[in-house]
Design a protein around this motif. Structure first.
Motif, short mmCIF file in Angstrom:
data_model
loop_
_atom_site.label_atom_id
_atom_site.label_comp_id
_atom_site.label_asym_id
_atom_site.label_seq_id
_atom_site.Cartn_x
_atom_site.Cartn_y
_atom_site.Cartn_z
N ARG A 91 0.71 -1.19 0.14
CA ARG A 91 0.04 -0.06 0.10
C ARG A 91 0.92 1.25 -0.02
N PHE A 92 2.20 1.12 0.18
CA PHE A 92 3.05 2.27 0.08
C PHE A 92 2.82 2.92 -1.35
N ARG A 93 2.84 4.19 -1.35
CA ARG A 93 2.88 4.80 -2.90
C ARG A 93 4.03 5.01 -3.24
N TRP A 94 4.56 5.50 -4.49
CA TRP A 94 5.74 5.57 -5.19
C TRP A 94 6.53 6.53 -4.47
N TYR A 95 5.75 7.60 -4.03
CA TYR A 95 6.72 8.73 -3.25
C TYR A 95 7.04 8.18 -2.07
N ASP A 96 6.31 7.21 -1.28
CA ASP A 96 6.66 6.79 -0.05
C ASP A 96 8.11 6.01 -0.33
N TRP A 97 8.40 5.41 -1.49
CA TRP A 97 9.50 4.69 -1.87
C TRP A 97 10.68 5.83 -1.98
N VAL A 98 10.30 6.88 -2.46
CA VAL A 98 11.23 8.04 -2.54
C VAL A 98 11.79 8.42 -1.16
N GLY A 158 25.47 17.48 12.58
CA GLY A 158 24.95 17.00 10.97
C GLY A 158 24.22 15.66 11.57
N GLN A 159 24.68 14.84 12.33
CA GLN A 159 23.97 13.58 12.81
C GLN A 159 22.50 13.89 13.46
N PHE A 160 22.36 14.86 14.16
CA PHE A 160 20.98 15.20 14.83
C PHE A 160 20.23 15.58 13.49
N GLY A 161 20.70 16.53 12.73
CA GLY A 161 19.78 16.79 11.43
C GLY A 161 19.36 15.72 10.75
N CYS A 162 20.32 14.77 10.30
CA CYS A 162 19.80 13.52 9.66
C CYS A 162 18.83 12.85 10.42
N GLN A 163 19.05 12.69 11.92
CA GLN A 163 18.03 11.78 12.82
C GLN A 163 16.75 12.49 12.61
N VAL A 164 16.58 13.95 12.71
CA VAL A 164 15.41 14.52 12.59
C VAL A 164 14.61 14.30 11.40
N VAL A 165 15.33 14.57 10.27
CA VAL A 165 14.50 14.39 8.96
C VAL A 165 14.16 13.00 8.81
N ILE A 166 15.09 11.86 9.14
CA ILE A 166 14.75 10.51 9.19
C ILE A 166 13.39 10.38 10.06
N ALA A 167 13.56 10.83 11.25
CA ALA A 167 12.05 10.80 11.95
C ALA A 167 10.97 11.09 11.47
N ILE A 168 10.99 12.36 10.85
CA ILE A 168 9.79 12.88 10.06
C ILE A 168 9.48 12.34 8.79
N LEU A 169 10.54 11.86 8.23
CA LEU A 169 9.93 10.81 6.79
C LEU A 169 9.37 9.83 7.29
N ALA A 170 10.00 9.05 8.13
CA ALA A 170 9.68 7.77 8.63
C ALA A 170 8.09 7.84 9.13
N SER A 171 8.05 8.82 10.04
CA SER A 171 6.55 8.85 10.67
C SER A 171 5.56 9.20 9.58
N SER A 172 5.72 10.06 8.76
CA SER A 172 4.89 10.23 7.82
C SER A 172 4.42 9.33 6.86
N MET A 173 5.50 8.53 6.55
CA MET A 173 5.24 7.55 5.74
C MET A 173 4.32 6.41 6.30
N THR A 174 4.61 6.06 7.67
CA THR A 174 3.89 4.99 8.34
C THR A 174 2.74 5.43 8.82
N ALA A 175 2.36 6.80 9.09
CA ALA A 175 1.28 7.46 9.29
C ALA A 175 0.21 7.25 8.28
N SER A 176 0.66 7.58 7.08
CA SER A 176 -0.19 7.63 6.10
C SER A 176 -0.54 6.01 5.56
N LEU A 177 0.38 5.07 5.82
CA LEU A 177 0.29 3.78 5.51
C LEU A 177 -1.08 3.39 6.33
N ALA A 178 -0.88 3.47 7.84
CA ALA A 178 -1.86 3.24 8.70
C ALA A 178 -3.28 3.80 8.39
#
Ligand code: DGT
Ligand code: MG
Length: 579
Positions: free
Chosen positions: A9-16, A67-87
């Motif tokens: 059910r993930f859309r193409w942009y989720d895979w991006v 830099g590490q902190f920045g990466c983690q924040v962006v990863i968290a945002i992307l991953a949560s929005s992917m999973t929330a829209s999947l749910a």
């Protein structure tokens, strides 16, 4: 497998997004490895008291940490929005699927379980997917990168790291051995808890009336305790994780410094290397812990995913035909039962056996028979709430299976035996399912059902509030509102399943007369217990154990059908029956 099917059910942009997450993960690990290098540099600088190097390395440590902190924040945002829209998508799909289910499919899962599946199970899938996205990739990358880095340092120190990792792996495997089986049954216990809660709340009147509070409470407590014990058991074991981790990490550091001190004596290694090594070692242990945590969480997620997937994969048994056969517009309100038999799924005997009759437009067909004789089952077949097992039901000359369900049900004003109203106003309930309803239609419907008198007496008239299930109106009022709801769609066919039983004789008669006057062209199928209600019907079918034992008008049946005569005589005197 089920989990992967849900991931479709993930859309193409989720895979991006996912590709971004992978890229950012590598960047993040790179930053943390760089951090170790600068830490090593800083330690060296402190040992040699090189002021410039201290500032440079310290500054760079802050920069890569940022830099590490920045990466983690962006990863968290992307991953949560992917999973929330999947749910969200899953919930939508499950809800739609369940709405399309026939009654038999809902029976198969049970209502409580369907609710757990839509809420708790999907949430579990969401949370564990989030964990997967954040860990599944970053843990191995960290571990491999760090291992490559420490290998070059010293074999003796590497052994300390290996022992620490082995301890973690062994301890977590033991933990998994104890908690995994428990995770698998937890969803069933939640199902049961839901069921007991639902039952207790919706049946509260009966519970009160029978003083069964304690009995219900006990049932609830049992389910609740089961869940508590299970949660206690798993969380106690999982809580061992924290102290264990501290011990292993501290032990590893201690081991590294001890071995390192020994090596320093022989001048094989300097202090800064030991600091860097210890930091890498901690990262490796951490990465392994995260991976193992994933293994602990995944089985539960898979159980939940399977339960959701089951709902999505079970095809509704009642579906629209590929090609709809449209009824001849000239034919309206015709119903034919052609050798119809019907059995419930799992039922041993057919509850309807070889029923034949035909109704023409405007006619009234009545069904009477002792309780459990199959009257409700029979009229349910007209609206295709179930499919016949044998024979065919034809409406307006077309088999109901060849018609779209929406087309069929638009023709039918269905008043079920157990009248159900919905939370909302009287107006919303009468116009239920209609896009719009004008004032006249509503008033005509309410008047036909003899409901206008009591509605107008309510404090806010047609805007008065109705509680879910219609619990704040009387049984007779509820029946009349259900009849009004059927009238509002101006149907070709009315189905009244025992809809007059809660009305007094006078109202019963008035409603039937109003119906005949207001909807003379509609065909009416009436299930009734009272002979008085159906005496004037054009055709009466007498049912007994699913079979038609008599068929004809009131007069004919009195003369020919013993069952009918018995029923009639039990309710009316010989004089009233004209015998
Ligand atoms: P009533 O309303 O008490 O006057 O009884 P009827 O005549 O409306 O009976 P009906 O059609 O509800 O039930 C006929 C038989 O079918 C009875 O033996 C019980 C059984 N039955 C009814 N509903 C279900 C169901 O949902 N599943 C199964 N397996 N059997 C059912
Ligand atoms: Mg019934």
């Amino acid at each position: 497998m089920s989990l992967l099917r849900l991931y479709k059910r993930f859309r193409w942009y989720d895979w991006v997004f996912f590709a971004f997450i992978c890229g950012l993960t590598v960047l993040q690990v790179f930053c943390s490895m760089k951090n170790v290098d600068y830490m090593q540099g800083l330690t060296e600088a402190i040992v040699t008291l090189d002021q410039d190097a201290i500032w440079w390395n310290g500054g760079m440590m802050v920069a890569v940490a940022a830099g590490q902190f920045g990466c983690q924040v962006v990863i968290a945002i992307l991953a949560s929005s992917m999973t929330a829209s999947l749910a969200t998508r899953l919930r939508e799909e499950v809800y739609e699927r369940v709405s399309a289910y026939g009654l038999s499919e809902i029976d198969r899962f049970s209502t409580a379980s369907l609710i757990t599946r839509t809420s708790n199970d999907i949430e579990n899938v969401q949370m564990s997917t989030l964990l997967v996205f954040r860990m599944l990739f970053s843990a191995p990358v960290t571990a491999i990168w760090a291992i490559c880095k420490i290998q070059a340092t010293s074999m003796e120190l590497t052994w300390v790291a290996i022992v620490a990792v082995l301890i973690i792996v062994l301890a977590l495997s033991a933990m998994m051995f104890f908690v995994l089986p428990k995770f698998k049954i937890s969803q069933k216990i939640i199902d049961r808890l839901n069921q007991v809660t639902r039952e207790g709340i919706s049946g509260v009147r009966v519970v009160r009336a029978y003083n069964a509070e304690q009995y219900q409470n006990d049932k609830f407590e049992k389910a609740n305790d089961d869940l508590m014990n299970l949660n206690l058991y798993t969380s106690r074991i999982m809580q061992l994780m924290n102290p264990l981790m501290t011990i292993v990490l501290d032990g590893a550091s201690l081991g590294i410094y001890a071995v390192g001190a020994h090596l320093m004596k022989s001048l094989a290694i300097d202090y800064a290397t030991i600091v860097a090594f210890s930091s890498l070692c901690i990262q490796i242990i951490f990465a392994f812990m995260m991976l193992l945590m994933l293994f602990v969480m995944m089985p539960r997620a898979m159980v939940c995913a399977r339960r959701v997937d089951e709902v999505l994969r079970l095809k509704p048994s009642i579906v629209d035909p590929e090609e709809e056969v449209l009824p001849d517009p000239a034919i309206q309100g015709e119903i034919v039962f052609d050798h119809v038999s019907f059995a419930y799924e799992g039922g041993a005997h057919p509850v309807i056996a070889d029923v034949n009759f035909a109704a023409k437009q405007g006619q009234t067909i009545a069904f009477i028979g002792e309780t459990g004789s199959g009257k409700t089952s029979l009229v349910n077949l007209v609206a295709r709430l179930y499919d016949v097992t044998e024979g065919a039901v034809l409406v307006d000359g077309v088999n109901v299976k060849d018609m779209k369900q929406a087309t069929l049900r638009k023709k039918i004003g269905f008043v079920p035996q157990k009248g159900n109203l919905f939370a909302g106003t009287v107006r919303e309930n009468i116009g239920f399912g209609l896009d719009e309803m004008d004032e006249d239609t509503m008033r005509k419907a309410a008047e036909t059902a003899c409901a206008s008198e009591f509605i107008e007496k309510m404090p806010e008239g047609y805007e008065s509030h109705i509680a879910a299930g219609g619990t704040n109106v009387s049984g007779g009022q509820r029946q009349r509102l259900c009849i009004a709801r059927a009238c509002a769609i101006d149907p070709e066919i009315f189905v009244f399943d025992d809809s007059f039983s809660a009305l007094d004789f006078k109202t019963d008669k008035a409603v039937r007369e109003n119906l005949a006057k207001a909807y003379p062209n509609a065909t009416k199928l009436i299930v009734a217990q009272r002979v008085g209600t159906i005496m004037d019907a054009d055709l009466i079918l007498v049912l007994s154990e699913g079979k038609v034992v008599g068929q004809g008008t009131h007069r004919e049946l009195l003369a020919t059908c013993e069952t009918y005569r018995d029923i009639a005589l039990s309710q009316l005197s010989k004089e009233e029956l004209g015998l």
